[in-house]
Design a protein around this motif. Structure first.
Motif, PDB file in Angstrom:
ATOM      1  N   LEU A  77       0.805  -1.225   0.000  1.00 48.43           N
ATOM      2  CA  LEU A  77       0.000   0.000   0.000  1.00 48.43           C
ATOM      3  C   LEU A  77       0.836   1.273   0.000  1.00 48.43           C
ATOM      4  CD1 LEU A  77      -2.796  -1.152   2.391  1.00 48.43           C
ATOM      5  CD2 LEU A  77      -3.143  -0.253   0.098  1.00 48.43           C
ATOM      6  N   GLY A  78       2.112   1.131   0.277  1.00 53.03           N
ATOM      7  CA  GLY A  78       2.992   2.294   0.274  1.00 53.03           C
ATOM      8  C   GLY A  78       2.480   3.371   1.210  1.00 53.03           C
ATOM      9  N   ALA A  79       2.340   4.594   0.683  1.00 51.77           N
ATOM     10  CA  ALA A  79       1.942   5.737   1.508  1.00 51.77           C
ATOM     11  C   ALA A  79       0.536   5.576   2.091  1.00 51.77           C
ATOM     12  CB  ALA A  79       2.014   7.023   0.687  1.00 51.77           C
ATOM     13  N   ASN A  80      -0.340   4.834   1.372  1.00 56.06           N
ATOM     14  CA  ASN A  80      -1.708   4.629   1.877  1.00 56.06           C
ATOM     15  C   ASN A  80      -1.729   3.870   3.204  1.00 56.06           C
ATOM     16  OD1 ASN A  80      -3.340   5.906  -0.040  1.00 56.06           O
ATOM     17  ND2 ASN A  80      -3.147   4.188  -1.459  1.00 56.06           N
ATOM     18  N   ALA A  81      -0.682   3.119   3.469  1.00 55.28           N
ATOM     19  CA  ALA A  81      -0.652   2.305   4.689  1.00 55.28           C
ATOM     20  C   ALA A  81      -0.739   3.166   5.949  1.00 55.28           C
ATOM     21  CB  ALA A  81       0.603   1.443   4.720  1.00 55.28           C
ATOM     22  N   ALA A  82      -0.318   4.428   5.827  1.00 60.75           N
ATOM     23  CA  ALA A  82      -0.359   5.325   6.985  1.00 60.75           C
ATOM     24  C   ALA A  82      -1.788   5.548   7.476  1.00 60.75           C
ATOM     25  CB  ALA A  82       0.289   6.662   6.619  1.00 60.75           C
ATOM     26  N   ALA A  83      -2.772   5.333   6.585  1.00 58.94           N
ATOM     27  CA  ALA A  83      -4.178   5.540   6.953  1.00 58.94           C
ATOM     28  C   ALA A  83      -4.774   4.320   7.645  1.00 58.94           C
ATOM     29  CB  ALA A  83      -4.993   5.868   5.698  1.00 58.94           C
ATOM     30  N   ILE A  84      -3.956   3.284   7.789  1.00 64.57           N
ATOM     31  CA  ILE A  84      -4.480   2.015   8.311  1.00 64.57           C
ATOM     32  C   ILE A  84      -3.800   1.585   9.596  1.00 64.57           C
ATOM     33  CG2 ILE A  84      -4.768  -0.453   7.810  1.00 64.57           C
ATOM     34  CD1 ILE A  84      -4.611   0.464   4.813  1.00 64.57           C
ATOM     35  N   GLN A  85      -4.601   1.156  10.558  1.00 59.95           N
ATOM     36  CA  GLN A  85      -4.073   0.581  11.789  1.00 59.95           C
ATOM     37  C   GLN A  85      -4.274  -0.927  11.738  1.00 59.95           C
ATOM     38  OE1 GLN A  85      -2.415   1.894  14.683  1.00 59.95           O
ATOM     39  NE2 GLN A  85      -2.128  -0.325  14.703  1.00 59.95           N
ATOM     40  N   PRO A  86      -3.194  -1.700  11.629  1.00 60.45           N
ATOM     41  CA  PRO A  86      -3.356  -3.155  11.688  1.00 60.45           C
ATOM     42  C   PRO A  86      -3.510  -3.626  13.142  1.00 60.45           C
ATOM     43  CG  PRO A  86      -1.070  -2.601  11.176  1.00 60.45           C
ATOM     44  CD  PRO A  86      -1.801  -1.301  11.355  1.00 60.45           C
ATOM     45  N   ILE A  87      -4.485  -4.504  13.363  1.00 57.56           N
ATOM     46  CA  ILE A  87      -4.797  -4.953  14.732  1.00 57.56           C
ATOM     47  C   ILE A  87      -4.928  -6.480  14.776  1.00 57.56           C
ATOM     48  CG2 ILE A  87      -6.501  -4.840  16.614  1.00 57.56           C
ATOM     49  CD1 ILE A  87      -7.339  -2.088  15.570  1.00 57.56           C
ATOM     50  N   PHE A  88      -4.232  -7.080  15.725  1.00 55.91           N
ATOM     51  CA  PHE A  88      -4.313  -8.527  15.950  1.00 55.91           C
ATOM     52  C   PHE A  88      -5.008  -8.738  17.290  1.00 55.91           C
ATOM     53  CE2 PHE A  88      -1.956 -12.361  17.696  1.00 55.91           C
ATOM     54  CZ  PHE A  88      -2.596 -13.298  16.913  1.00 55.91           C
ATOM     55  N   ILE A  89      -6.133  -9.449  17.283  1.00 53.37           N
ATOM     56  CA  ILE A  89      -6.867  -9.700  18.535  1.00 53.37           C
ATOM     57  C   ILE A  89      -6.784 -11.184  18.867  1.00 53.37           C
ATOM     58  CG2 ILE A  89      -9.091  -9.519  19.733  1.00 53.37           C
ATOM     59  CD1 ILE A  89      -9.881  -7.266  17.846  1.00 53.37           C
ATOM     60  N   THR A  90      -6.371 -11.495  20.086  1.00 49.13           N
ATOM     61  CA  THR A  90      -6.202 -12.903  20.448  1.00 49.13           C
ATOM     62  C   THR A  90      -7.543 -13.596  20.724  1.00 49.13           C
ATOM     63  OG1 THR A  90      -5.056 -14.493  21.858  1.00 49.13           O
ATOM     64  CG2 THR A  90      -5.898 -12.516  22.949  1.00 49.13           C
ATOM     65  N   VAL A  91      -7.596 -14.875  20.368  1.00 46.68           N
ATOM     66  CA  VAL A  91      -8.749 -15.703  20.756  1.00 46.68           C
ATOM     67  C   VAL A  91      -8.339 -16.598  21.939  1.00 46.68           C
ATOM     68  CG1 VAL A  91      -9.761 -15.702  18.438  1.00 46.68           C
ATOM     69  CG2 VAL A  91      -8.171 -17.543  19.066  1.00 46.68           C
ATOM     70  N   ASP A  92      -7.115 -16.387  22.454  1.00 47.31           N
ATOM     71  CA  ASP A  92      -6.548 -17.231  23.513  1.00 47.31           C
ATOM     72  C   ASP A  92      -6.019 -16.359  24.662  1.00 47.31           C
ATOM     73  OD1 ASP A  92      -5.416 -19.350  24.921  1.00 47.31           O
ATOM     74  OD2 ASP A  92      -3.705 -19.582  23.561  1.00 47.31           O
ATOM     75  N   PRO A  93      -6.919 -15.602  25.314  1.00 46.81           N
ATOM     76  CA  PRO A  93      -6.463 -14.643  26.333  1.00 46.81           C
ATOM     77  C   PRO A  93      -5.784 -15.312  27.529  1.00 46.81           C
ATOM     78  CG  PRO A  93      -8.853 -14.884  26.428  1.00 46.81           C
ATOM     79  CD  PRO A  93      -8.388 -15.631  25.202  1.00 46.81           C
ATOM     80  N   GLU A  94      -6.081 -16.592  27.735  1.00 47.89           N
ATOM     81  CA  GLU A  94      -5.511 -17.333  28.853  1.00 47.89           C
ATOM     82  C   GLU A  94      -3.973 -17.345  28.771  1.00 47.89           C
ATOM     83  OE1 GLU A  94      -7.714 -21.029  29.184  1.00 47.89           O
ATOM     84  OE2 GLU A  94      -6.040 -21.914  30.294  1.00 47.89           O
ATOM     85  N   ARG A  95      -3.442 -17.527  27.564  1.00 46.32           N
ATOM     86  CA  ARG A  95      -1.984 -17.580  27.403  1.00 46.32           C
ATOM     87  C   ARG A  95      -1.416 -16.285  26.807  1.00 46.32           C
ATOM     88  NH1 ARG A  95      -1.518 -23.433  24.522  1.00 46.32           N
ATOM     89  NH2 ARG A  95      -2.929 -22.333  23.113  1.00 46.32           N
ATOM     90  N   ASP A  96      -2.230 -15.566  26.030  1.00 48.49           N
ATOM     91  CA  ASP A  96      -1.733 -14.360  25.363  1.00 48.49           C
ATOM     92  C   ASP A  96      -1.850 -13.120  26.246  1.00 48.49           C
ATOM     93  OD1 ASP A  96      -0.871 -15.689  23.150  1.00 48.49           O
ATOM     94  OD2 ASP A  96      -2.675 -15.313  21.966  1.00 48.49           O
ATOM     95  N   THR A  97      -0.872 -12.991  27.139  1.00 49.49           N
ATOM     96  CA  THR A  97      -0.768 -11.810  28.000  1.00 49.49           C
ATOM     97  C   THR A  97      -0.275 -10.641  27.140  1.00 49.49           C
ATOM     98  OG1 THR A  97       1.534 -12.348  28.443  1.00 49.49           O
ATOM     99  CG2 THR A  97      -0.117 -13.254  29.973  1.00 49.49           C
ATOM    100  N   PRO A  98      -0.377  -9.409  27.626  1.00 52.75           N
ATOM    101  CA  PRO A  98       0.185  -8.286  26.872  1.00 52.75           C
ATOM    102  C   PRO A  98       1.654  -8.514  26.514  1.00 52.75           C
ATOM    103  CG  PRO A  98      -1.218  -7.442  28.604  1.00 52.75           C
ATOM    104  CD  PRO A  98      -1.128  -8.940  28.815  1.00 52.75           C
ATOM    105  N   ASP A  99       2.424  -9.116  27.418  1.00 52.42           N
ATOM    106  CA  ASP A  99       3.841  -9.408  27.154  1.00 52.42           C
ATOM    107  C   ASP A  99       4.016 -10.367  25.977  1.00 52.42           C
ATOM    108  OD1 ASP A  99       5.537  -7.980  28.664  1.00 52.42           O
ATOM    109  OD2 ASP A  99       5.832  -9.504  30.242  1.00 52.42           O
ATOM    110  N   ALA A 100       3.229 -11.432  25.997  1.00 57.67           N
ATOM    111  CA  ALA A 100       3.299 -12.418  24.910  1.00 57.67           C
ATOM    112  C   ALA A 100       2.902 -11.758  23.591  1.00 57.67           C
ATOM    113  CB  ALA A 100       2.374 -13.596  25.210  1.00 57.67           C
ATOM    114  N   MET A 101       1.899 -10.889  23.652  1.00 54.50           N
ATOM    115  CA  MET A 101       1.424 -10.200  22.445  1.00 54.50           C
ATOM    116  C   MET A 101       2.508  -9.255  21.921  1.00 54.50           C
ATOM    117  SD  MET A 101      -1.565 -11.356  21.697  1.00 54.50           S
ATOM    118  CE  MET A 101      -2.722 -10.271  20.865  1.00 54.50           C
ATOM    119  N   ARG A 102       3.194  -8.572  22.841  1.00 59.76           N
ATOM    120  CA  ARG A 102       4.218  -7.608  22.421  1.00 59.76           C
ATOM    121  C   ARG A 102       5.351  -8.314  21.685  1.00 59.76           C
ATOM    122  NH1 ARG A 102       5.317  -5.438  27.003  1.00 59.76           N
ATOM    123  NH2 ARG A 102       7.263  -6.513  27.369  1.00 59.76           N
ATOM    124  N   GLN A 103       5.806  -9.426  22.270  1.00 63.00           N
ATOM    125  CA  GLN A 103       6.889 -10.171  21.627  1.00 63.00           C
ATOM    126  C   GLN A 103       6.467 -10.715  20.270  1.00 63.00           C
ATOM    127  OE1 GLN A 103       8.562 -13.065  24.366  1.00 63.00           O
ATOM    128  NE2 GLN A 103       8.418 -11.557  26.004  1.00 63.00           N
TER     129      GLN A 103
END
Ligand code: NI
Length: 217
Positions: free
Chosen positions: A106-132
């Motif tokens: 997307l080149g320059a257009n990518a700046a208009a987009i926020q990519p977001i990953f949402i876990t379906v496994d909150p039991e193991r996916d702590t903020p730390d695990a998500m950051r790494q």
């Protein structure tokens, strides 16, 4: 037919196609997962289950840096939303690599987009695990987790299917889950839904069109 009517008709047709795609996917997921005794409502077709249903909605989650975020935290930006879990062996890494490649295309257009990953496994996916995890894919990819109830709520609003799978051959459980990528407008309306089989090129082209034509209402 005037321009406004044409736009509305096009939008209605697009959303109908999306509803069918989600319906088919939910049906597939339920069949594929029947060994885990997921309740399947045989009385309703998958299409009926999602017809006229809004996709996406309000949420309150925690990002990879421990900040509380909501659907309003990315104001003015389009969002590419993907659901999965960090211990996913194949599907999620491939899906997130593709999302990252689409952002690159997307080149320059990518700046208009926020990519977001949402876990379906909150039991193991702590903020730390998500950051790494998220930093392996894209420098701007945000990873969201929360309580079990928070995640159930956001999954429900995005019509995401997920289920814990215990396997006696594995030391730990895994997750079955649907793997769509959602393009949401800045005001949280679903613009496009990409399947696992869609390429990064297809996604980038569609995103470019959606942004250039300003389909945000
Ligand atoms: Ni996965």
């Amino acid at each position: 037919m005037n321009e406004q009517m044409k736009t509305r008709l096009k939008r209605t047709l697009t959303l109908s196609a999306i509803a069918l795609a989600i319906g088919a996917a939910i049906g597939f997921a339920q069949i594929g997962n029947s060994r885990n005794a997921v309740v399947v409502n045989k009385g309703s077709t998958p299409e009926a289950a999602v017809a006229g249903v809004q996709v996406g909605g309000p949420f309150t989650l925690t990002d990879q840096n421990g900040n509380i975020v909501t659907e309003k935290s990315y104001g003015g930006q389009y969002r590419l939303v993907y659901f999965g879990f960090t211990m996913c062996p194949v599907i999620c890494p491939a899906g997130l690599q593709k999302l990252s490649k689409a952002m690159e295309l997307l080149g320059a257009n990518a700046a208009a987009i926020q990519p977001i990953f949402i876990t379906v496994d909150p039991e193991r996916d702590t903020p730390d695990a998500m950051r790494q995890y998220v930093q392996q894919f894209h420098p701007r990819l945000v990873g969201l987790t929360g309580t079990k109830a928070d995640i159930e709520s956001v999954e429900k609003s995005y019509r995401v299917f997920s289920s814990k799978v215990e396997d006696e051959n594995l030391s730990d459980y895994t997750m079955d889950h649907s793997a769509f990528t959602y393009l949401m407008s800045p005001d949280n309306q679903l613009l496009s839904l990409y399947r696992d089989s869609d390429t990064a090129e297809t996604m980038a082209e569609d995103i470019k069109n959606k942004i250039e034509f300003g389909e945000t209402d």
